[in-house]
Design a protein around this motif. Structure first.
Motif, short mmCIF file in Angstrom:
data_model
loop_
_atom_site.label_atom_id
_atom_site.label_comp_id
_atom_site.label_asym_id
_atom_site.label_seq_id
_atom_site.Cartn_x
_atom_site.Cartn_y
_atom_site.Cartn_z
N ASN B 77 16.24 39.16 53.13
CA ASN B 77 14.98 39.62 52.60
C ASN B 77 14.86 41.14 52.63
O ASN B 77 14.49 41.78 51.66
N ARG B 78 15.27 41.72 53.75
CA ARG B 78 15.11 43.18 53.91
C ARG B 78 16.39 43.96 53.64
O ARG B 78 16.34 45.16 53.43
N ASN B 79 17.52 43.28 53.69
CA ASN B 79 18.81 43.94 53.40
C ASN B 79 19.21 43.48 52.02
O ASN B 79 19.48 42.29 51.81
N ARG B 80 19.25 44.40 51.09
CA ARG B 80 19.41 44.00 49.69
C ARG B 80 20.44 44.86 48.98
O ARG B 80 20.71 45.99 49.39
N TRP B 81 20.99 44.32 47.89
CA TRP B 81 21.85 45.12 47.03
C TRP B 81 20.97 46.08 46.25
O TRP B 81 19.81 45.78 45.96
N ILE B 82 21.53 47.20 45.87
CA ILE B 82 20.76 48.22 45.16
C ILE B 82 20.36 47.73 43.75
O ILE B 82 19.35 48.15 43.20
N ALA B 83 21.21 46.85 43.19
CA ALA B 83 20.88 46.23 41.89
C ALA B 83 21.31 44.78 41.98
O ALA B 83 21.76 44.34 43.05
N SER B 84 21.17 44.02 40.91
CA SER B 84 21.60 42.62 41.00
C SER B 84 23.12 42.60 41.18
O SER B 84 23.85 43.43 40.64
N LEU B 85 23.59 41.64 41.98
CA LEU B 85 25.02 41.61 42.34
C LEU B 85 25.90 41.52 41.10
O LEU B 85 26.99 42.10 41.06
N GLY B 86 25.42 40.81 40.08
CA GLY B 86 26.20 40.66 38.84
C GLY B 86 26.52 42.01 38.23
O GLY B 86 27.68 42.28 37.87
N SER B 87 25.49 42.86 38.12
CA SER B 87 25.72 44.17 37.49
C SER B 87 26.59 45.05 38.38
O SER B 87 27.44 45.81 37.90
N ILE B 88 26.43 44.93 39.70
CA ILE B 88 27.25 45.74 40.63
C ILE B 88 28.72 45.35 40.47
O ILE B 88 29.60 46.21 40.34
N LEU B 89 28.98 44.02 40.46
CA LEU B 89 30.38 43.56 40.38
C LEU B 89 30.97 43.91 39.02
O LEU B 89 32.13 44.32 38.93
N SER B 90 30.19 43.79 37.94
CA SER B 90 30.68 44.13 36.59
C SER B 90 31.11 45.59 36.55
O SER B 90 32.21 45.92 36.09
N ASN B 91 30.22 46.45 37.04
CA ASN B 91 30.53 47.88 37.00
C ASN B 91 31.71 48.24 37.88
O ASN B 91 32.58 49.02 37.48
N SER B 92 31.73 47.67 39.09
CA SER B 92 32.83 48.03 40.00
C SER B 92 34.16 47.52 39.46
O SER B 92 35.21 48.14 39.62
N LEU B 93 34.11 46.35 38.75
CA LEU B 93 35.34 45.80 38.15
C LEU B 93 35.88 46.77 37.10
O LEU B 93 37.08 47.10 37.09
N VAL B 94 34.99 47.25 36.23
CA VAL B 94 35.42 48.16 35.17
C VAL B 94 36.02 49.44 35.77
O VAL B 94 37.12 49.88 35.40
N LEU B 95 35.29 50.01 36.75
CA LEU B 95 35.75 51.28 37.36
C LEU B 95 37.09 51.11 38.05
O LEU B 95 37.99 51.95 37.93
N ARG B 96 37.24 50.00 38.78
CA ARG B 96 38.47 49.79 39.55
C ARG B 96 39.67 49.60 38.60
O ARG B 96 40.75 50.13 38.86
N LEU B 97 39.42 48.82 37.52
CA LEU B 97 40.53 48.57 36.59
C LEU B 97 40.91 49.85 35.84
O LEU B 97 42.09 50.11 35.59
N ARG B 98 39.90 50.66 35.49
CA ARG B 98 40.19 51.93 34.81
C ARG B 98 41.03 52.82 35.72
O ARG B 98 41.94 53.52 35.27
N LYS B 99 40.70 52.77 37.03
CA LYS B 99 41.42 53.61 37.98
C LYS B 99 42.84 53.10 38.19
O LYS B 99 43.80 53.88 38.22
N ASN B 100 42.97 51.76 38.35
CA ASN B 100 44.29 51.18 38.66
C ASN B 100 45.21 51.10 37.45
O ASN B 100 46.44 51.17 37.60
N LEU B 101 44.63 50.89 36.26
CA LEU B 101 45.46 50.69 35.07
C LEU B 101 45.09 51.72 33.99
O LEU B 101 44.44 51.39 33.00
N PRO B 102 45.47 52.98 34.20
CA PRO B 102 45.07 54.01 33.23
C PRO B 102 45.73 53.85 31.86
O PRO B 102 45.29 54.44 30.88
N GLU B 103 46.80 53.02 31.81
CA GLU B 103 47.48 52.84 30.51
C GLU B 103 46.65 51.98 29.55
O GLU B 103 46.98 51.85 28.39
N TYR B 104 45.61 51.36 30.10
CA TYR B 104 44.72 50.55 29.25
C TYR B 104 43.34 51.19 29.24
O TYR B 104 42.99 51.96 30.13
N SER B 105 42.61 50.80 28.24
CA SER B 105 41.24 51.31 28.13
C SER B 105 40.27 50.13 28.29
O SER B 105 40.15 49.29 27.40
N PHE B 106 39.64 50.04 29.47
CA PHE B 106 38.75 48.90 29.74
C PHE B 106 37.31 49.27 29.44
O PHE B 106 36.87 50.39 29.71
#
Lengths: 555, 204
Positions: B77-106
């Motif tokens: 109740n009092r300890n919360r994600w800054i945004a909905s977990l779905g949007s956090i995971l979506s964004n972090s997935l994109v950022l991580r893949l862009r960082k790990n696989l620069p040969e592709y454009s995600f």
């Protein structure tokens, strides 16, 4: 200097003696108050002592404490509870011979919820003070409040042959307004009727006279009569709770001016429903006759009307009529007797003629004018029938049934055997209608119609040929190019809705936004669903504290 | 007369103040690897579209899922994600893949959905919770499609130990598990898309 010796005279009473004197006065006052300033002691007989506690349960009159239960014990025969109560001083006037006591507790009945205050205060005994000059010291406590606490009104008795039961406590209503209560309901095994004792308080009691009708208000009543469907509904409250209604129905009594006010214990008939209230006709102004029917007619029954010259002059009283000691299987006659009653009040309210004069008139009609009864249809829908009395019927008619001798003391009115006659009449009417049908015109019309249809078919053929020609022309004139251009335009328009268009992206973003907003709203909705008042009050619970891995801690 | 009135007023105020300060109404918000602060260039490699990360309803909110017993879970109740977990995971997935696989454009809108030559990555997160035994667990299924063809798919599950008490440590453990899982996923995607490119070459 000589010393002058003064001797003080000692006081006879010391000041300290005032203390025991004051104490004695106080004690005396207390003893006086406890012994001589007490209210009367009364004995209450209860069926059981649910919620009644010695030294605690109060006796109240109009919510004012007037006494208290002091002790509770079982009666010597162990069938009742005897409670001794001490009334407050000055309450002698309240406890008279006709005073009534009852236990006040939470009650849920058809009148609603009452006595909710006893949930907090506990049960108490309510006293309805009496007016009798005779004092009393022993009372029976009622389990339920008395329905009629004010005696100003009328106590009436209602008799009902119906098995529909109205329970004590049910409400009596006058035009939908509460106007009394059912006090008691008993079944009279000798007369096989239900007897209800009801109380109608003032001012409603003034509405009741000998012509007042009472009926069980069961809600909605449907009845299919000779004159079609009748629907009678009660007030919504009565539909839900049931009860008895009363009213001075117009036309309910033929001579309404004769209605007189009634006294206590007057007996009324309780009708099953409002529709079954029929005017009552004086027996001494009715004449009974027998008619014979050659076959049992199912549409004819008791209370079916009897007409003469289109005016209802009476009703069928018994259909069939079985005289005393009648043995149906010993009756070889093919006729069924029907008892009809000619009621003078139906056609002559002013009683200009005596009933004997009317009897002579009817005798005269039978002898000299060939008065004959026949069964006629009243309603095709319900199949109800009536009896029609006609004069000047051909006496030589083969269907006329004449009995000159009286039948079990009743004079017989000749009747018409319509069993064969009616069928013959119907058949002849049908053949006549068939014969008069304009068959030739019909055939001509049909022929004309067929010709018209043929012409229309030819026109449709011509139209199809024209359409074909136009299509060919369009093809030749290179219309397909125009079509191609139109298609291209359509494609361009559709392109603006494709997945890589700006419009599509905008739409997609909007949907995403909407989705995210809905996600945000969802927990709020769930919380409000769980706790409706969570929007107002905070239910801020603490989160559990997640503990780290113990192995790590050890390290 | 005034002194008792002042004293009672002071006492009442003190009691009210005591009652009102009895509940701590501070909320704590958490972020995964500071995704809100990060930005990674989409690059100019071969385009790979990332569809929205899907999650079950009970995960896709701002509450942190914490398992308090063998068969009991709670949403904080009092300890919360800054945004909905779905949007956090979506964004972090994109950022991580862009960082790990620069040969592709995600990216989420990087190429048209349904286009035959653009691979699409779809992820379905099945678990993302802290557990009462001092561990955290993350699990997801992934698949890469191109047109109507399922190119490759798999599941990655990870359990990490929580290094200390409290939600800071729990989120840190979840972050670690998620990052490691995404690194594993990056490896799988590289292999998968590499094979796909080779097959395309062979076809040509």
């Amino acid at each position: 200097m000589d010393k002058i010796l003064t001797v003080k005279k000692e006081k006879l009473y010391s000041f300290i003696w005032t203390v025991p004197i004051v104490a004695l006065i106080i004690a005396g006052t207390l003893i006086y108050r406890s012994h001589f300033n007490k209210g009367p002691e009364i004995t209450l007989i209860l069926s059981k002592a649910d919620g009644i506690e010695a030294g605690k349960t109060a006796i109240k009159a109009l919510s004012v404490n007037v006494g208290k239960i002091e002790s509770i014990s079982l009666s010597p025969d162990r069938n009742n509870v005897v409670a001794i109560a001490r009334m407050n001083p000055g309450t002698d006037d309240l406890i008279r011979d006709d005073s009534r006591f009852w236990i006040q507790k939470v009650r849920i009945d058809r009148q609603g919820v009452s006595g909710l205050d006893t949930l907090l205060s506990g049960y108490y005994i309510e006293l309805s003070p009496g007016n009798s000059p005779k004092p009393a010291r022993m009372f029976t406590v009622l389990d339920d409040p008395p329905l009629a606490t004010d005696d100003r009104g009328l106590y009436l008795t209602l008799h009902s042959e119906s098995l529909k039961k109205v329970s004590p406590g049910s409400i009596l209503k006058f035009k939908g307004i509460e106007a009394g209560h059912v006090l008691d309901a008993n079944y009279d095994f000798d007369k096989q009727i239900m007897t209800y004792r009801v109380f109608v308080p003032e001012p409603y009691s003034r509405l009741i006279d000998s012509g007042t009708k009472f009926w069980i208000s069961s809600g909605i009543t449907f009845s299919m009569g000779t004159d079609g469907l009748k629907v009678d509904t009660d007030s919504v409250e009565n539909i839900i709770s049931g009860g008895i209604s009363f009213d001075n129905i117009e036309g309910g009594n033929l001579n309404e001016d004769d209605d007189v006010h009634v006294a206590n214990d007057h007996v009324f008939v309780l009708y099953n429903d409002r529709l079954s209230i029929v005017p009552t006709y004086a027996q001494n102004r009715s004449l009974n006759y027998i008619i014979f029917l050659p076959y049992p007619d199912r549409g004819l029954q008791a209370e079916s009307p009897v007409f003469f010259k289109g005016v209802q002059v009476g009703v069928v009283k018994k259909m069939p009529y079985f005289p005393e000691n009648y043995r149906i299987f010993h009756d070889y006659s093919k006729y069924t007797a029907v008892l009809i009653s000619i009621q003078q009040e139906r056609f002559e309210k002013s009683s200009l003629e005596s009933i004997e004069e009317i009897r002579q008139d009817i005798d005269n009609l039978i002898r000299n004018k060939n008065l004959t009864a026949s069964v006629e249809n009243m309603s095709i829908l319900t199949g109800k029938k009536c009896i029609d009395l006609q004069s000047d019927v051909d006496p030589a008619s083969a269907n006329r049934i004449v009995f000159n001798a009286p039948y079990h003391g009743y004079q017989v009115i000749p009747s018409l055997d319509k069993s064969l006659n009616t069928i013959q009449d119907d058949l002849s009417r049908f053949t006549h209608k068939l014969a008069t049908l304009p068959m030739e015109d019909l055939a001509n019309n049909v022929n004309q119609l067929l010709k018209n249809f043929q012409n229309t078919a030819l026109e449709i053929n011509a139209l199809t040929g024209n359409i074909n020609a136009i299509a060919e022309k369009l093809h030749k004139e290179n219309v397909s190019q125009e079509m191609l251009n139109t298609l291209r335009e359509v494609q361009t328009i559709l392109g603006s809705y494709s997945s890589d268009s700006a419009l599509y992206r905008d739409l997609s973003l909007a949907v995403k936004e909407l989705n995210s907003t809905l996600k945000g709203v969802k927990p709020v909705v769930s919380k409000v669903n769980e706790k409706t008042n969570s929007l107002v009050f905070s239910y801020d619970r603490q989160d559990p504290v997640p503990a780290g891995k113990k192995e790590n801690k050890k390290k | 007369m005034r002194l008792p009135a002042i004293l009672s007023l002071t006492a009442a105020l003190a009691i009210t103040a005591g009652c009102s300060s009895g509940t701590d109404s501070i909320y704590h918000y958490y972020d995964l690897d500071g995704f809100t602060r990060q930005s990674e260039d989409a690059g100019s490699g071969k385009p790979v579209r990332i569809n929205n990360v899907t999650l079950p309803d009970y995960l896709d909110g701002q509450s942190i899922l914490f398992q308090t017993g063998p068969n009991e879970v709670t949403q904080t109740n009092r300890n919360r994600w800054i945004a909905s977990l779905g949007s956090i995971l979506s964004n972090s997935l994109v950022l991580r893949l862009r960082k790990n696989l620069p040969e592709y454009s995600f990216g989420e809108s990087i190429c048209i959905q349904g286009r035959d030559d653009c691979p699409v990555l779809q992820m379905n997160v099945r678990d993302f919770r802290g557990i009462y035994d001092g561990t955290v667990h993350t699990e997801f299924d992934w698949q890469i499609t191109r047109g109507r063809e399922l190119v490759c798919h798999g599941s990655i599950s990870r359990t990490e130990n929580q290094n200390g008490d409290g939600y800071d440590n729990l989120v840190e453990a979840l972050n670690r598990a998620w990052k490691t899982s995404l690194d594993d996923l990056s490896g799988n995607i590289r292999t998968c898309l590499g094979k796909l490119a080779q097959e395309d070459l062979k076809r040509k």
